[in-house]
Design a protein around this motif. Structure first.
Motif, PDB file in Angstrom:
ATOM      1  N   GLN A  44      15.102   5.731  -6.769  1.00  0.00           N
ATOM      2  CA  GLN A  44      13.645   5.939  -6.471  1.00  0.00           C
ATOM      3  C   GLN A  44      13.257   4.592  -5.674  1.00  0.00           C
ATOM      4  O   GLN A  44      13.012   3.639  -6.170  1.00  0.00           O
ATOM      5  CB  GLN A  44      12.820   5.972  -7.998  1.00  0.00           C
ATOM      6  CG  GLN A  44      13.570   7.266  -8.567  1.00  0.00           C
ATOM      7  CD  GLN A  44      12.928   8.479  -7.958  1.00  0.00           C
ATOM      8  OE1 GLN A  44      11.720   8.524  -7.647  1.00  0.00           O
ATOM      9  NE2 GLN A  44      13.679   9.379  -8.077  1.00  0.00           N
ATOM     10  N   PRO A  45      12.773   4.726  -4.393  1.00  0.00           N
ATOM     11  CA  PRO A  45      12.286   3.665  -3.918  1.00  0.00           C
ATOM     12  C   PRO A  45      11.029   3.314  -4.298  1.00  0.00           C
ATOM     13  O   PRO A  45      10.094   4.099  -4.794  1.00  0.00           O
ATOM     14  CB  PRO A  45      12.031   4.267  -2.314  1.00  0.00           C
ATOM     15  CG  PRO A  45      11.867   5.711  -2.521  1.00  0.00           C
ATOM     16  CD  PRO A  45      12.733   6.075  -3.570  1.00  0.00           C
ATOM     17  N   VAL A  46      10.602   1.980  -3.996  1.00  0.00           N
ATOM     18  CA  VAL A  46       9.143   1.412  -4.517  1.00  0.00           C
ATOM     19  C   VAL A  46       8.533   1.005  -3.154  1.00  0.00           C
ATOM     20  O   VAL A  46       8.990   0.440  -2.410  1.00  0.00           O
ATOM     21  CB  VAL A  46       9.550  -0.087  -5.163  1.00  0.00           C
ATOM     22  CG1 VAL A  46       8.334  -0.756  -5.458  1.00  0.00           C
ATOM     23  CG2 VAL A  46      10.358   0.154  -6.468  1.00  0.00           C
ATOM     24  N   VAL A  47       7.237   1.646  -3.343  1.00  0.00           N
ATOM     25  CA  VAL A  47       6.443   1.384  -2.188  1.00  0.00           C
ATOM     26  C   VAL A  47       5.086   0.520  -2.556  1.00  0.00           C
ATOM     27  O   VAL A  47       4.479   0.735  -3.831  1.00  0.00           O
ATOM     28  CB  VAL A  47       6.158   2.974  -1.935  1.00  0.00           C
ATOM     29  CG1 VAL A  47       4.579   2.617  -0.678  1.00  0.00           C
ATOM     30  CG2 VAL A  47       6.929   3.855  -1.369  1.00  0.00           C
ATOM     31  N   VAL A  48       4.939  -0.390  -1.709  1.00  0.00           N
ATOM     32  CA  VAL A  48       3.869  -1.226  -2.281  1.00  0.00           C
ATOM     33  C   VAL A  48       2.920  -1.589  -0.754  1.00  0.00           C
ATOM     34  O   VAL A  48       3.350  -1.094   0.346  1.00  0.00           O
ATOM     35  CB  VAL A  48       4.418  -2.859  -2.433  1.00  0.00           C
ATOM     36  CG1 VAL A  48       5.118  -2.689  -3.809  1.00  0.00           C
ATOM     37  CG2 VAL A  48       5.039  -3.457  -1.489  1.00  0.00           C
ATOM     38  N   PHE A  49       1.820  -1.880  -1.114  1.00  0.00           N
ATOM     39  CA  PHE A  49       0.687  -2.273   0.180  1.00  0.00           C
ATOM     40  C   PHE A  49       0.526  -3.630  -0.110  1.00  0.00           C
ATOM     41  O   PHE A  49       0.133  -4.307  -0.880  1.00  0.00           O
ATOM     42  CB  PHE A  49      -0.431  -1.384   0.065  1.00  0.00           C
ATOM     43  CG  PHE A  49      -0.244   0.029   0.388  1.00  0.00           C
ATOM     44  CD1 PHE A  49      -0.290   0.452   1.760  1.00  0.00           C
ATOM     45  CD2 PHE A  49       0.117   0.959  -0.528  1.00  0.00           C
ATOM     46  CE1 PHE A  49      -0.311   1.973   2.029  1.00  0.00           C
ATOM     47  CE2 PHE A  49       0.296   2.293  -0.163  1.00  0.00           C
ATOM     48  CZ  PHE A  49       0.034   2.810   0.889  1.00  0.00           C
ATOM     49  N   ASP A  50       0.984  -4.493   1.018  1.00  0.00           N
ATOM     50  CA  ASP A  50       0.696  -6.072   1.204  1.00  0.00           C
ATOM     51  C   ASP A  50      -0.767  -6.181   1.432  1.00  0.00           C
ATOM     52  O   ASP A  50      -1.476  -5.296   1.553  1.00  0.00           O
ATOM     53  CB  ASP A  50       1.637  -6.838   1.879  1.00  0.00           C
ATOM     54  CG  ASP A  50       1.319  -6.594   3.225  1.00  0.00           C
ATOM     55  OD1 ASP A  50       0.446  -5.846   3.689  1.00  0.00           O
ATOM     56  OD2 ASP A  50       2.104  -7.195   4.149  1.00  0.00           O
ATOM     57  N   MET A  51      -1.049  -7.491   1.194  1.00  0.00           N
ATOM     58  CA  MET A  51      -2.500  -7.985   1.678  1.00  0.00           C
ATOM     59  C   MET A  51      -2.995  -7.735   2.845  1.00  0.00           C
ATOM     60  O   MET A  51      -4.391  -7.836   3.173  1.00  0.00           O
ATOM     61  CB  MET A  51      -2.694  -9.516   1.031  1.00  0.00           C
ATOM     62  CG  MET A  51      -2.476  -9.531  -0.484  1.00  0.00           C
ATOM     63  SD  MET A  51      -3.454  -8.447  -1.417  1.00  0.00           S
ATOM     64  CE  MET A  51      -3.196  -8.979  -2.967  1.00  0.00           C
ATOM     65  N   LEU A  52      -2.169  -7.224   3.859  1.00  0.00           N
ATOM     66  CA  LEU A  52      -2.738  -6.903   5.281  1.00  0.00           C
ATOM     67  C   LEU A  52      -2.753  -5.326   5.442  1.00  0.00           C
ATOM     68  O   LEU A  52      -3.058  -5.045   6.445  1.00  0.00           O
ATOM     69  CB  LEU A  52      -1.549  -7.457   6.313  1.00  0.00           C
ATOM     70  CG  LEU A  52      -1.180  -8.834   6.607  1.00  0.00           C
ATOM     71  CD1 LEU A  52      -0.201  -9.232   7.653  1.00  0.00           C
ATOM     72  CD2 LEU A  52      -2.682  -9.433   7.078  1.00  0.00           C
ATOM     73  N   GLY A  53      -2.448  -4.730   4.234  1.00  0.00           N
ATOM     74  CA  GLY A  53      -2.701  -3.308   4.221  1.00  0.00           C
ATOM     75  C   GLY A  53      -1.361  -2.586   4.641  1.00  0.00           C
ATOM     76  O   GLY A  53      -1.651  -1.248   4.904  1.00  0.00           O
TER      77      GLY A  53
END
Length: 348
Positions: A44-53
């Motif tokens: 199950q991959p983890v997907v995030v959005f950093d502070m640059l979007g």
């Protein structure tokens, strides 16, 4: 989960069977999506959005991290990720176990805060580099050209305490440590609430504060209303006299005198003797017309106190503890730290 509970009377055997099958399927998917946050489910991959979007996907938790800022480093250790840190900027000096790791050669220095060296970062063989938007966006392309995976957070560029929580949350999601992050954030909020509640209970008036970010000889560099330092001052029961301005910049002696601060707080990277010289400089400057100087309420933060004050991170509660004692000693007691030099101390 209440909203997924099935509370229906079966109308026919067929409908009952169908519902049972659907229930089992739903239960299966709920089981694999509501695991404890500290555990990464295989596959199950983890997907995030950093502070640059930017959307960034992690197939597995990173094992070798390079931190490009002190606030980042302190957040990593507060989340229990210190053993994964293999590189830091030259100003990262907390917690104490980091210093031991650096002495042993387990953690390498990859350059200055504003001037990280991409080649030194690469030499650490990291599978994750955590950088700050304001300080490091300029080297993003270079880092990515080297094949480095970079996540940007606010870090030292955070404008308020809420953005500290956002940074903690973002990092925690990469490592499936949401529970740890929630506990850390709740602890910070609780300690801040203790201070603000006591100020409200005592009906404390706002004390006018002027924050100096360098020796006056360099100019009256200060913090505006949309800055982390402004947030610290307000949470500690003070009023930033320069709050009508945005960001960081220089104030004029005329305006500071007109605003008449009751407390002057200065932060420097220096030794006690230098702090004492700067206090004398302030006393003998046009600022001697202010209430702060007349009442000898001048405080210079050095060493660890300087670090705590200037780094938006997990030690924010310690920053507020220091400031609240400076601003409201009648409520919290007088500040007594060797890394906080006061005008009263040197005049006595």
């Amino acid at each position: 989960m209440d909203d997924l509970s099935i509370m229906m009377k079966p109308q026919t055997v067929l409908i009952g069977v169908i519902l049972l099958i659907l229930g089992l399927i739903a239960g299966y998917f709920i089981a694999i999506t509501t695991v404890k946050p500290e555990v990464i489910v295989t596959g199950q991959p983890v997907v995030v959005f950093d502070m640059l979007g930017r959307q960034i996907t992690f197939k597995e938790a990173p094992q070798r991290i390079v931190s490009l800022g002190p606030a980042i480093t302190e957040t990593l250790f507060a989340l229990g990720l210190g053993e994964k840190v293999v590189g830091v900027d030259e100003y990262s000096n907390y917690p104490p176990e980091l210093l031991e790791m650096k002495e042993k050669g387990d953690v390498l220095i990859v350059g200055g805060y504003w001037t990280p060296d991409p080649e030194k970062i690469l030499a650490c063989e990291p599978d994750l580099v955590i950088a700050e938007i304001k300080a490091h966006a300029k080297i993003r392309e270079k880092l990515e050209e080297l094949g480095l995976r970079v996540v940007f957070i606010k870090g030292g560029g955070a404008s308020n305490v809420e953005e500290i929580y956002e940074d903690i949350g973002l990092i925690s999601r990469i490592f499936a440590l949401e529970n740890k992050a929630r506990s850390l954030i709740d602890d910070i909020k609780s300690k801040i609430q203790e201070k603000t509640s006591l100020l409200a209970e005592r009906n404390a008036s706002r004390v006018r504060v002027f924050a100096l970010l360098s020796p006056p000889a360099w100019g009256l560099w200060t913090a505006g209303g949309d800055t982390y330092i402004n947030d610290l001052i307000e949470l500690s029961g003070g009023e930033n006299i320069m709050s009508r301005y945005s960001g960081y910049g220089q104030a004029s002696y005329e305006e500071v005198i007109e605003k008449d601060p009751e407390v002057i707080i200065l932060t420097i990277m220096g030794e006690p003797e230098e702090a004492r010289k700067i206090i004398h400089e302030i006393i003998n400057s046009p600022l001697n017309a202010t209430t702060a100087v007349k009442n000898m309420r001048i405080y210079v933060l050095i060493g660890e106190a300087d670090d705590i004050f200037c780094r938006p991170g997990p030690r924010v509660t310690k920053a507020i503890e220091i400031l609240s004692k400076i601003i409201h000693p009648e409520i919290f007691g007088a500040i007594q730290r060797p890394d906080v030099i006061s005008a009263i101390e040197i005049s006595g």
